[in-house]
Scaffold this motif. Structure first.
Motif, short mmCIF file in Angstrom:
data_model
loop_
_atom_site.label_atom_id
_atom_site.label_comp_id
_atom_site.label_asym_id
_atom_site.label_seq_id
_atom_site.Cartn_x
_atom_site.Cartn_y
_atom_site.Cartn_z
N SER A 142 0.83 -1.21 0.00
CA SER A 142 0.00 0.00 0.00
C SER A 142 0.86 1.25 0.00
O SER A 142 0.54 2.23 -0.69
CB SER A 142 -0.92 -0.01 1.22
N LEU A 143 1.94 1.24 0.76
CA LEU A 143 2.82 2.41 0.83
C LEU A 143 3.48 2.69 -0.52
O LEU A 143 3.54 3.83 -0.97
CB LEU A 143 3.89 2.18 1.90
N CYS B 191 -5.56 -2.18 -2.34
CA CYS B 191 -5.07 -2.14 -0.96
C CYS B 191 -6.03 -1.33 -0.07
O CYS B 191 -6.25 -1.68 1.10
CB CYS B 191 -3.67 -1.53 -0.91
N CYS B 192 -6.59 -0.25 -0.62
CA CYS B 192 -7.56 0.53 0.15
C CYS B 192 -8.80 -0.29 0.45
O CYS B 192 -9.34 -0.25 1.57
CB CYS B 192 -7.94 1.79 -0.63
N SER C 291 2.43 1.68 -3.55
CA SER C 291 1.44 2.05 -4.57
C SER C 291 0.84 3.43 -4.31
O SER C 291 0.28 4.04 -5.23
CB SER C 291 0.33 1.00 -4.63
N ALA C 292 0.94 3.94 -3.06
CA ALA C 292 0.45 5.29 -2.77
C ALA C 292 1.20 6.33 -3.59
O ALA C 292 0.65 7.40 -3.91
CB ALA C 292 0.60 5.59 -1.28
N TYR C 293 2.43 6.02 -3.94
CA TYR C 293 3.19 6.91 -4.83
C TYR C 293 2.48 7.03 -6.18
O TYR C 293 2.42 8.11 -6.77
CB TYR C 293 4.60 6.35 -5.00
N CYS D 59 -10.90 6.44 -2.17
CA CYS D 59 -9.58 6.55 -1.55
C CYS D 59 -9.57 7.65 -0.48
O CYS D 59 -8.90 7.52 0.55
CB CYS D 59 -8.52 6.84 -2.61
N TYR E 54 -0.74 6.68 -6.65
CA TYR E 54 -1.96 7.47 -6.47
C TYR E 54 -1.64 8.96 -6.42
O TYR E 54 -2.39 9.79 -6.94
CB TYR E 54 -2.67 7.04 -5.18
N PHE F 220 -8.40 7.50 3.54
CA PHE F 220 -7.50 8.46 4.19
C PHE F 220 -8.16 9.08 5.42
O PHE F 220 -7.51 9.29 6.45
CB PHE F 220 -7.11 9.57 3.21
N PHE G 35 -3.10 0.24 -5.59
CA PHE G 35 -3.42 1.07 -4.43
C PHE G 35 -4.90 0.99 -4.07
O PHE G 35 -5.26 0.89 -2.89
CB PHE G 35 -3.03 2.53 -4.72
N LEU H 101 -0.49 14.60 -0.80
CA LEU H 101 -1.36 14.41 -1.96
C LEU H 101 -2.00 15.72 -2.39
O LEU H 101 -2.16 15.99 -3.59
CB LEU H 101 -2.45 13.38 -1.62
#
Length: 750
Positions: A66-67, A308-309, A69-71, A372, A73, A376, A305, A269
């Motif tokens: 998740s960390l 994962c969310c 793939s957050a890149y 998403c 997003y 958060f 991502f 973000l």
């Protein structure tokens, strides 16, 4: 950590995301990633799957995935900011601003009123934490996400329809105002919370003002980077990609902005998205960034991502009935108010009820960005796990309702199906002929001008031409339509649209001064939606015929130089939906212009039917100019075709009278009746006359069978040209003339 097992987990997640999305066009509105996440997460907590989940994600490896793939997003948000035309906010009309402001503010205030007025009751029923987070539910549902809306409109193929443009304008205003308002509120509230933890209440207002000032300063600092990027654009030669150095500098500024955003009490973000808004959209900079990053960010990391969310959502756990009921009431109330407000404003603006309802559904749509954001909010302790589950389900339901509802209610092509006859055959004598001529490539300009020459504009038969330059939408979300006669300014950029096209047709208008009026337009839209721009322009300008260039380009020696399947698809869509007649222009590149030769030889091949009658009416305009010689070849069969009714024969005979000499002989018109016994004779005849003429006009004869051509239909390579047009355009014929294939307006069936 077992590297091999981790790689297995990653590949399995990618498998879910890619295989289920194999036939989907855009990942921003697809819910297959949610399904994968629900299967891999705690929502499907069955004993049979536990050991497989442990193999996929041992030792909490899903958090690492998740960390990483957050890149992706973050880059996805940045690219969506790049695609937005921020200047559209200041060019949009009062209608869009009114709809956006009312649809955002009224539901927000109504929902917040319900939350705070009954707060004591909510605390008693739900508990303090869940009750205090209900305003977050209201704010999450009162706004809309521009990327989600743009994806919805693209999927429904109404991106550049009249309603689609209005929805994009209103959605952009709502999204930007909601983002700025939420950012400002986050800065103030976070500072107040920090102050309350320090137990120094006197500093509260001053600290809030200071935090708000930092946020405003952050916005100003980001906006000040735009001139630097404009400088990158100016230093790039037109038609060339920007230098790699410039794209590296932009990416460095993106990450720097994300860090500065944290100083202003914003997430990284938010910094990515805001910086994306100030990047000049479209070519060369915006399109180059999208070209370099979209595959990696949007199509590879984003699905992972989102999956994962979805793994963080547990829809299987027991939910309190009171919580479900209260949240459903609030969510339904917010969206009901939004829809009633939107429909009411649309009715006040005299829009159809159906269009108002469709617009309300679009503004209520939810998608991947909203989902998403919910995760958060949960990670920031602004939503409980139960509230997250309910909100996730509501997003899925609202997104599905919006897509299905708009698709079933709104059909943009129905506007093209007018019952008024708009063709050349039904024009009154000595009336103005209105034409929409389409240009996509520089090579189309001369061939279109030659076709307009054939129309022979005179003072008694003037010509009004609407030239539409079609350009593919690259590096932006919002389509553009420019009227160059009105000198509309479409953006703050320095990109010159259609300069060569404007100059060429201004000269054409000057050559026929007083007899021709030319208006030039530019439409920038996705290739699969270009037919909407053409049909809307033809409908709005009451055009009698649309002239489209053929998709094949020939070299001077007659061989094929290139083909463009996008143009062919466009032509087919226009033939199907056009509100008037359509002509497809086949130019083999060596036909002489009327300025080069004193006399031009024009041929018209007539077999019968509505398309041939329309083509003959266009061909007869050439006899108004003495420098043109028109020869009409009437191909008849000795055996009457059973599929040709007597009424069609009567109409054919009536339209042929003027060229047969019934009303007096015309010097530059010749009529020849050719008897055809076998389809092979048709091919032989066309081959014999192919190189005797500069221009040949034929009817498409779509759906009409005749003995002269019936056996040739199975060999047709380009059905959009009809049998005769296909024979003339084939390599075997080796014709040097330009060919115009005409289809008469298709009237709706009763």
């Amino acid at each position: 950590m077992d590297t091999k097992e981790d790689l297995t987990g990653i590949s399995s997640t990618i498998f879910y995301s890619v295989v289920f999305n194999e036939t989907l066009s855009d990942p921003t509105m697809k819910y297959v990633y949610y399904d994968a996440g629900f299967v891999l997460g705690p929502s499907l907590n069955t004993e049979a799957l536990k050991k497989f989940k442990h193999l996929l994600f041992p030792y909490g490896s899903e958090d690492l995935l998740s960390l990483v793939s957050a890149y992706g997003y973050a880059l996805f948000l940045f690219l969506n900011g790049v695609k937005m035309d921020f200047s559209m906010m200041f060019r949009t009309g009062k209608k869009s601003w009114t709809i956006a402001l009312c649809s955002l503010l009224v539901p927000t205030f109504a929902g917040l009123f319900i939350c705070y007025y009954f707060m004591d009751y909510w605390k008693d029923k739900l508990g303090e934490f869940d009750a205090e987070k209900l305003p977050v539910v209201v704010i999450s549902h009162s706004g809309c996400s521009f990327p989600v809306m743009a994806s919805l409109l693209s999927d429904l193929e109404i991106l550049n329809s009249e309603l689609g443009r209005l929805a994009l304008s209103a959605g952009l205003v709502m999204d930007v105002l909601n983002s700025v308002g939420s950012g400002l509120g986050t800065s103030i509230i976070s500072s107040l919370k920090t102050d309350s933890h320090d137990h120094d209440q006197s500093k509260g207002p001053a600290l809030a003002i200071f935090s708000a000032s930092k946020y405003v300063g952050f916005l100003v600092l980001v906006i000040l980077t735009r001139p630097a990027m404009r400088w990158f654009v100016r230093k790039t030669p037109e038609g060339r990609p920007v230098k790699k150095t410039y794209t590296y500098l932009v990416m460095f500024m993106v990450f720097l902005t994300g860090c500065f955003g944290m100083v202003a009490r914003q997430s990284v973000l938010a910094g990515f998205l805001i910086f994306g808004l100030v990047v000049p959209e479209g070519p060369p900079l915006g399109s180059e960034l999208i070209k370099q990053l979209e595959l990696f960010a949007t199509w590879f990391l984003l699905p992972i991502f989102v999956t994962c969310c979805a793994m963080k959502v547990d829809i299987s756990r027991h939910l309190d009935a009171n919580l479900i009921l209260i949240m459903v009431v609030i969510i339904v109330s917010v969206h009901l108010v939004k829809m009633l407000i939107t429909i009411g404003i649309c009715r006040y603006c005299k829009m159809p009820k159906t269009d108002g309802l469709c617009l309300a559904l679009m503004l209520s749509c939810k998608g991947v960005v909203d989902f998403c954001t919910l995760v958060f909010l949960h990670d920031s302790m602004l939503l409980s796990r139960e509230q997250l589950a309910i909100m996730a389900i509501s997003d899925l339901v609202l997104g599905s309702i919006a897509g299905i509802g708009v698709k079933s209610l709104y059909n943009p092509s129905r506007k093209y199906a007018g019952y008024q006859k708009r063709n050349i055959l039904n024009l009154k004598p000595n009336s103005e002929l209105k034409i929409v001529a389409c240009v996509q490539k520089p090579s189309h300009i001369r061939s279109i001008k030659d076709a307009l020459d054939i129309c022979c504009p005179t003072s008694s038969n003037p010509l009004m031409v609407h030239v539409l330059h079609l350009m593919e939408l690259v590096g932006r979300s919002s389509p553009i339509f420019i009227s160059h006669r009105l000198q509309e300014r479409v953006s703050s950029g320095h990109f010159n649209y259609s300069e060569d096209v404007i100059v060429a047709f201004d000269l054409f208008e000057h050559d026929y001064a007083g007899n021709v009026s030319v208006s030039t337009y530019t439409a920038v839209s996705p290739s699969r939606f270009m037919h909407d721009d053409i049909c809307y322009l033809a409908l709005d300008k009451l055009a009698s015929i649309i002239i489209l260039p053929f998709h094949v380009k020939w070299t001077e020696d007659g061989s094929i130089e290139s083909t463009d399947d996008n143009i062919r698809t466009l032509n087919s869509k226009v033939l199907e939906k056009a509100p008037c007649s359509v002509g497809i222009l086949v130019s083999k590149g060596s036909s002489t212009s009327s300025y080069d030769t004193p006399t031009r030889q024009i041929a018209m091949i007539f077999l019968g039917g509505s398309d041939d009658r329309e083509a003959l009416c266009l061909a007869k305009r050439t006899i108004k100019e003495c420098s043109y010689n028109l020869i009409v070849y009437h191909l008849v069969s000795s055996s009457n075709n059973a599929q040709t009714n007597n009424w069609d024969l009567m109409l054919d005979d009536e339209v042929l009278k003027s060229v047969k000499g019934y009303y007096g002989n015309v010097e530059n018109v010749t009529y020849e009746k050719i008897s055809i016994e076998d389809p092979s004779e048709t091919t032989t005849f066309l081959s014999e006359i192919a190189n005797e003429y500069d221009f040949i006009i034929v009817g498409r004869r779509n759906g009409i069978k005749s003995s002269q051509t019936e056996a040739l239909e199975n060999w047709t390579e380009f059905p959009e040209l009809g049998v005769i047009g296909d024979l003339l355009a084939s390599l075997d014929t080796n014709i040097r003339a330009s060919i115009l294939v005409v289809q008469q307006q298709q009237m709706p069936k009763s």
